[in-house]
Design a protein around this motif. Structure first.
Motif, short mmCIF file in Angstrom:
data_model
loop_
_atom_site.label_atom_id
_atom_site.label_comp_id
_atom_site.label_asym_id
_atom_site.label_seq_id
_atom_site.Cartn_x
_atom_site.Cartn_y
_atom_site.Cartn_z
N GLY A 87 26.46 42.02 12.86
CA GLY A 87 26.04 43.15 12.03
C GLY A 87 26.05 42.93 10.53
O GLY A 87 27.00 42.45 9.95
N GLN A 88 24.99 43.24 9.90
CA GLN A 88 24.89 43.10 8.46
C GLN A 88 25.16 44.45 7.81
O GLN A 88 24.83 45.49 8.35
N GLU A 89 25.74 44.38 6.63
CA GLU A 89 25.96 45.62 5.91
C GLU A 89 24.63 46.13 5.38
O GLU A 89 23.74 45.35 5.02
N ILE A 90 24.49 47.40 5.35
CA ILE A 90 23.23 48.00 4.91
C ILE A 90 23.27 48.13 3.39
O ILE A 90 24.19 48.73 2.83
N ARG A 91 22.29 47.52 2.77
CA ARG A 91 22.21 47.58 1.30
C ARG A 91 20.86 48.12 0.90
O ARG A 91 19.86 47.88 1.57
N SER A 92 20.85 48.82 -0.20
CA SER A 92 19.58 49.35 -0.68
C SER A 92 18.84 48.24 -1.43
O SER A 92 19.40 47.21 -1.78
N ALA A 93 17.59 48.49 -1.71
CA ALA A 93 16.77 47.51 -2.42
C ALA A 93 17.31 47.30 -3.83
O ALA A 93 17.29 46.17 -4.35
N THR A 94 17.82 48.35 -4.47
CA THR A 94 18.36 48.23 -5.82
C THR A 94 19.59 47.32 -5.82
O THR A 94 19.74 46.47 -6.70
N GLU A 95 20.47 47.50 -4.84
CA GLU A 95 21.66 46.65 -4.76
C GLU A 95 21.29 45.19 -4.54
O GLU A 95 21.90 44.29 -5.13
N MET A 96 20.28 44.96 -3.72
CA MET A 96 19.85 43.58 -3.47
C MET A 96 19.29 42.95 -4.74
O MET A 96 19.59 41.80 -5.06
#
Length: 121
Positions: A87-96
């Motif tokens: 499982g990967q942590e869910i990140r928003s596009a801004t965080e990436m």
């Protein structure tokens, strides 16, 4: 749409019986087509060989079949647990984007200095 068509769509049609004279010809035609296909692809001979092996070695055949089913089932469970644990942590596009920019600017880049050339006149 008429009521008969609507009723047929909701409740379906009655299942044809192979002995019903209305469907007997269609049933025989389908069975003959299946037999021709099995003979052309030699599936009938393969099925006969598998059936002969199963009749001679009943316990071995059952062990092989159920072993395959149980093995496939355990492999599926293994892959499910591996995927769940990954499982990967869910990140928003801004965080990436922020993390990429921080990584890019973490190490300062030294400008490339070219040796100066002297001009001869």
């Amino acid at each position: 749409m008429n009521t008969k068509g609507f009723r047929r769509m909701l409740f379906g049609e009655k299942m044809p019986d192979k002995n019903d004279p209305q469907y007997k010809e269609r049933y025989e035609r389908d069975v003959n087509a299946g037999r021709k296909f099995a003979q052309a692809t030699r599936l009938d001979k393969l099925a006969a060989k598998i059936q002969g092996f199963a009749n001679r070695n009943k316990i071995l055949f059952l062990v092989m079949v159920f072993g395959f089913v149980i093995g496939t089932f355990t492999f599926n469970i293994y892959r499910l647990t591996k995927a769940y644990r990954h499982g990967q942590e869910i990140r928003s596009a801004t965080e990436m984007q922020d993390s990429l920019l921080k990584e890019r600017h973490k190490e300062p880049v030294a400008p490339i200095v070219e040796p100066t050339q002297t001009r001869q006149q």
